[in-house]
Write a protein that holds these residues in place. Structure first.
Motif, PDB file in Angstrom:
ATOM      1  N   ALA A 211     -26.509  31.128 -22.074  1.00 36.43           N
ATOM      2  CA  ALA A 211     -27.688  30.784 -22.870  1.00 36.43           C
ATOM      3  C   ALA A 211     -27.328  30.754 -24.346  1.00 36.43           C
ATOM      4  CB  ALA A 211     -28.797  31.801 -22.625  1.00 36.43           C
ATOM      5  N   ALA A 212     -27.424  29.586 -24.952  1.00 37.26           N
ATOM      6  CA  ALA A 212     -27.230  29.438 -26.395  1.00 37.26           C
ATOM      7  C   ALA A 212     -28.608  29.525 -27.043  1.00 37.26           C
ATOM      8  CB  ALA A 212     -26.574  28.094 -26.712  1.00 37.26           C
ATOM      9  N   VAL A 213     -28.722  30.318 -28.103  1.00 36.55           N
ATOM     10  CA  VAL A 213     -30.029  30.577 -28.706  1.00 36.55           C
ATOM     11  C   VAL A 213     -30.050  30.131 -30.167  1.00 36.55           C
ATOM     12  CG1 VAL A 213     -31.758  32.343 -29.237  1.00 36.55           C
ATOM     13  CG2 VAL A 213     -30.377  32.537 -27.148  1.00 36.55           C
ATOM     14  N   VAL A 214     -31.048  29.312 -30.488  1.00 35.05           N
ATOM     15  CA  VAL A 214     -31.258  28.831 -31.857  1.00 35.05           C
ATOM     16  C   VAL A 214     -32.613  29.338 -32.322  1.00 35.05           C
ATOM     17  CG1 VAL A 214     -31.619  26.801 -33.313  1.00 35.05           C
ATOM     18  CG2 VAL A 214     -29.805  26.795 -31.589  1.00 35.05           C
ATOM     19  N   VAL A 215     -32.617  29.983 -33.489  1.00 35.52           N
ATOM     20  CA  VAL A 215     -33.834  30.582 -34.018  1.00 35.52           C
ATOM     21  C   VAL A 215     -34.229  29.894 -35.323  1.00 35.52           C
ATOM     22  CG1 VAL A 215     -34.785  32.707 -34.965  1.00 35.52           C
ATOM     23  CG2 VAL A 215     -33.259  32.814 -32.988  1.00 35.52           C
ATOM     24  N   GLY A 216     -35.507  29.741 -35.545  1.00 38.84           N
ATOM     25  CA  GLY A 216     -35.964  29.116 -36.780  1.00 38.84           C
ATOM     26  C   GLY A 216     -37.346  29.605 -37.157  1.00 38.84           C
ATOM     27  N   HIS A 217     -37.647  29.551 -38.456  1.00 39.12           N
ATOM     28  CA  HIS A 217     -38.970  29.941 -38.926  1.00 39.12           C
ATOM     29  C   HIS A 217     -39.989  28.846 -38.615  1.00 39.12           C
ATOM     30  CE1 HIS A 217     -37.698  33.521 -41.033  1.00 39.12           C
ATOM     31  NE2 HIS A 217     -36.707  32.848 -41.566  1.00 39.12           N
ATOM     32  N   ASN A 218     -41.202  29.308 -38.348  1.00 39.58           N
ATOM     33  CA  ASN A 218     -42.269  28.339 -38.200  1.00 39.58           C
ATOM     34  C   ASN A 218     -42.905  28.132 -39.571  1.00 39.58           C
ATOM     35  OD1 ASN A 218     -44.878  29.339 -38.633  1.00 39.58           O
ATOM     36  ND2 ASN A 218     -45.448  29.021 -36.526  1.00 39.58           N
ATOM     37  N   GLU A 219     -42.941  29.184 -40.351  1.00 39.32           N
ATOM     38  CA  GLU A 219     -43.304  29.065 -41.761  1.00 39.32           C
ATOM     39  C   GLU A 219     -42.902  30.339 -42.488  1.00 39.32           C
ATOM     40  OE1 GLU A 219     -47.459  28.476 -42.277  1.00 39.32           O
ATOM     41  OE2 GLU A 219     -48.021  30.281 -41.181  1.00 39.32           O
ATOM     42  N   THR A 220     -42.863  30.250 -43.807  1.00 40.77           N
ATOM     43  CA  THR A 220     -42.565  31.406 -44.633  1.00 40.77           C
ATOM     44  C   THR A 220     -43.626  31.493 -45.716  1.00 40.77           C
ATOM     45  OG1 THR A 220     -41.213  30.222 -46.250  1.00 40.77           O
ATOM     46  CG2 THR A 220     -40.088  31.028 -44.271  1.00 40.77           C
ATOM     47  N   ARG A 221     -43.452  32.443 -46.606  1.00 41.22           N
ATOM     48  CA  ARG A 221     -44.407  32.559 -47.710  1.00 41.22           C
ATOM     49  C   ARG A 221     -44.403  31.311 -48.582  1.00 41.22           C
ATOM     50  NH1 ARG A 221     -41.803  38.123 -48.310  1.00 41.22           N
ATOM     51  NH2 ARG A 221     -43.206  39.515 -47.183  1.00 41.22           N
ATOM     52  N   ASP A 222     -43.318  30.547 -48.514  1.00 42.90           N
ATOM     53  CA  ASP A 222     -43.209  29.335 -49.334  1.00 42.90           C
ATOM     54  C   ASP A 222     -43.770  28.095 -48.649  1.00 42.90           C
ATOM     55  OD1 ASP A 222     -41.927  30.724 -51.409  1.00 42.90           O
ATOM     56  OD2 ASP A 222     -39.993  30.534 -50.399  1.00 42.90           O
ATOM     57  N   GLY A 223     -44.172  28.212 -47.386  1.00 46.16           N
ATOM     58  CA  GLY A 223     -44.732  27.052 -46.685  1.00 46.16           C
ATOM     59  C   GLY A 223     -44.105  26.821 -45.329  1.00 46.16           C
ATOM     60  N   ARG A 224     -44.075  25.577 -44.910  1.00 47.93           N
ATOM     61  CA  ARG A 224     -43.582  25.207 -43.585  1.00 47.93           C
ATOM     62  C   ARG A 224     -42.133  25.633 -43.378  1.00 47.93           C
ATOM     63  NH1 ARG A 224     -46.282  20.148 -41.395  1.00 47.93           N
ATOM     64  NH2 ARG A 224     -44.272  19.740 -40.430  1.00 47.93           N
ATOM     65  N   GLY A 225     -41.822  25.998 -42.125  1.00 42.78           N
ATOM     66  CA  GLY A 225     -40.456  26.288 -41.747  1.00 42.78           C
ATOM     67  C   GLY A 225     -39.897  25.153 -40.902  1.00 42.78           C
ATOM     68  N   VAL A 226     -38.617  25.239 -40.579  1.00 41.31           N
ATOM     69  CA  VAL A 226     -37.934  24.180 -39.846  1.00 41.31           C
ATOM     70  C   VAL A 226     -38.575  23.917 -38.496  1.00 41.31           C
ATOM     71  CG1 VAL A 226     -36.245  25.796 -38.878  1.00 41.31           C
ATOM     72  CG2 VAL A 226     -35.669  23.366 -39.062  1.00 41.31           C
ATOM     73  N   PHE A 227     -39.144  24.948 -37.848  1.00 36.58           N
ATOM     74  CA  PHE A 227     -39.745  24.783 -36.524  1.00 36.58           C
ATOM     75  C   PHE A 227     -41.272  24.758 -36.574  1.00 36.58           C
ATOM     76  CE2 PHE A 227     -35.832  26.615 -34.118  1.00 36.58           C
ATOM     77  CZ  PHE A 227     -35.252  25.358 -34.106  1.00 36.58           C
ATOM     78  N   PHE A 228     -41.812  24.316 -37.662  1.00 36.44           N
ATOM     79  CA  PHE A 228     -43.263  24.287 -37.805  1.00 36.44           C
ATOM     80  C   PHE A 228     -43.937  23.490 -36.684  1.00 36.44           C
ATOM     81  CE2 PHE A 228     -47.247  22.584 -39.476  1.00 36.44           C
ATOM     82  CZ  PHE A 228     -47.855  23.739 -39.964  1.00 36.44           C
ATOM     83  N   ASP A 229     -43.324  22.394 -36.272  1.00 39.62           N
ATOM     84  CA  ASP A 229     -43.905  21.534 -35.238  1.00 39.62           C
ATOM     85  C   ASP A 229     -43.314  21.765 -33.850  1.00 39.62           C
ATOM     86  OD1 ASP A 229     -45.780  20.158 -36.835  1.00 39.62           O
ATOM     87  OD2 ASP A 229     -44.218  18.830 -37.608  1.00 39.62           O
ATOM     88  N   LEU A 230     -42.575  22.831 -33.672  1.00 39.75           N
ATOM     89  CA  LEU A 230     -41.937  23.072 -32.376  1.00 39.75           C
ATOM     90  C   LEU A 230     -42.966  23.121 -31.249  1.00 39.75           C
ATOM     91  CD1 LEU A 230     -39.166  23.512 -31.116  1.00 39.75           C
ATOM     92  CD2 LEU A 230     -39.532  25.959 -31.297  1.00 39.75           C
ATOM     93  N   LYS A 231     -44.145  23.582 -31.567  1.00 43.62           N
ATOM     94  CA  LYS A 231     -45.212  23.681 -30.560  1.00 43.62           C
ATOM     95  C   LYS A 231     -45.593  22.314 -29.996  1.00 43.62           C
ATOM     96  CE  LYS A 231     -48.641  23.703 -34.299  1.00 43.62           C
ATOM     97  NZ  LYS A 231     -47.630  23.812 -35.376  1.00 43.62           N
ATOM     98  N   LYS A 232     -45.204  21.234 -30.678  1.00 48.37           N
ATOM     99  CA  LYS A 232     -45.529  19.889 -30.210  1.00 48.37           C
ATOM    100  C   LYS A 232     -44.496  19.330 -29.238  1.00 48.37           C
ATOM    101  CE  LYS A 232     -47.896  18.684 -34.538  1.00 48.37           C
ATOM    102  NZ  LYS A 232     -47.902  17.757 -35.708  1.00 48.37           N
ATOM    103  N   VAL A 233     -43.391  20.046 -29.057  1.00 47.95           N
ATOM    104  CA  VAL A 233     -42.338  19.574 -28.160  1.00 47.95           C
ATOM    105  C   VAL A 233     -42.828  19.624 -26.715  1.00 47.95           C
ATOM    106  CG1 VAL A 233     -40.094  20.183 -27.186  1.00 47.95           C
ATOM    107  CG2 VAL A 233     -40.398  20.117 -29.646  1.00 47.95           C
ATOM    108  N   THR A 234     -42.525  18.591 -25.957  1.00 49.53           N
ATOM    109  CA  THR A 234     -42.943  18.533 -24.563  1.00 49.53           C
ATOM    110  C   THR A 234     -41.731  18.398 -23.641  1.00 49.53           C
ATOM    111  OG1 THR A 234     -43.216  16.121 -24.715  1.00 49.53           O
ATOM    112  CG2 THR A 234     -45.158  17.492 -25.150  1.00 49.53           C
ATOM    113  N   LYS A 235     -41.953  18.634 -22.383  1.00 47.50           N
ATOM    114  CA  LYS A 235     -40.895  18.529 -21.379  1.00 47.50           C
ATOM    115  C   LYS A 235     -40.260  17.145 -21.428  1.00 47.50           C
ATOM    116  CE  LYS A 235     -40.087  19.359 -16.454  1.00 47.50           C
ATOM    117  NZ  LYS A 235     -40.714  19.767 -15.172  1.00 47.50           N
ATOM    118  N   GLY A 236     -38.937  17.106 -21.422  1.00 45.72           N
ATOM    119  CA  GLY A 236     -38.211  15.840 -21.466  1.00 45.72           C
ATOM    120  C   GLY A 236     -37.737  15.447 -22.848  1.00 45.72           C
ATOM    121  N   ALA A 237     -38.235  16.114 -23.884  1.00 49.47           N
ATOM    122  CA  ALA A 237     -37.798  15.805 -25.243  1.00 49.47           C
ATOM    123  C   ALA A 237     -36.325  16.142 -25.429  1.00 49.47           C
ATOM    124  CB  ALA A 237     -38.641  16.577 -26.254  1.00 49.47           C
TER     125      ALA A 237
END
Length: 211
Positions: A117-143
């Motif tokens: 298992a390779a694991v990649v971690v990212g912020h959804n947001e920080t005190r400064d605003g959006r993070g790299v994974f802000f839209d990760l919740k929009k990912v669907t099966k097959g992407a």
């Protein structure tokens, strides 16, 4: 993840930008305490630590080149990958809060493309605003999730599942445990905010190599 108190009241029920910036360091190996982490890091105290006995092969002895970039075309993610290890308390590091738009690869797990298992971690947001994974919740099966390595090669993974879990019930074995082949996990924060401005959930995206 953490927000100014005034914003926290407005943000209850709003999803935190992708699992991890909020996601502070994870739980210690072999534990499920899930409340450790730095107040200066992503505000979410996300348990993303590696459990004892379920370690990936890491970088030692592998012929697979280390990952240097991740892209998720469906949601416009294209980020360099920093190396993440363990904090002094054995919790998993997360990208520093001033680099919220950069994801990180946990070097204690598998190298993307090798068995494990390779694991990649990212912020959804920080005190400064959006993070790299802000839209990760929009990912669907097959992407598609593309991982570029240090030798210029690219490995393509397809999303197989997405789940939201409580941080105090983080599925460490499922995320970090042994696998039958190469697999990828993306982790960030999700869910409503508690009264301290931390998100209460994690979002986990599971992916396998494209066939």
């Amino acid at each position: 993840m953490r927000r100014p108190r005034a914003l926290v009241r407005l943000a209850v029920g709003v999803v935190c930008a992708l699992v991890l910036t909020g996601c502070s360091s994870g739980e210690s190996p072999g534990t499920q305490s899930g409340t450790t982490g730095s107040e200066t890091g992503p505000a979410s105290h996300a348990p993303v630590g590696q459990p004892a006995g379920a370690a990936g092969s890491g970088t030692a002895g592998t012929s697979v080149a280390e990952p240097v970039r991740v892209s998720i075309p469906a949601i416009g993610v294209d980020s360099a990958l920093m190396r993440l290890g363990l904090n002094a308390d054995k919790t998993v590091e997360v990208p520093p809060p001033d680099q919220g738009m950069t994801a990180g690869w946990y070097t204690g797990g598998a190298v993307p493309g090798e068995k494990g298992a390779a694991v990649v971690v990212g912020h959804n947001e920080t005190r400064d605003g959006r993070g790299v994974f802000f839209d990760l919740k929009k990912v669907t099966k097959g992407a598609e999730v593309k991982i570029r390595d240090a030798r210029g090669g690219t490995r393509v993974f397809k999303v197989t599942a997405v789940e939201t879990v409580k941080k105090n019930a983080f599925p460490s074995q499922r995320v970090y445990g042994p696998t039958n082949g190469p697999e990828l996990r993306l982790v960030t924060c999700d869910g409503a905010y508690d009264d301290q401005g931390h998100t209460v959930d994690n979002l986990i995206v599971y992916a396998e190599p494209e066939t």
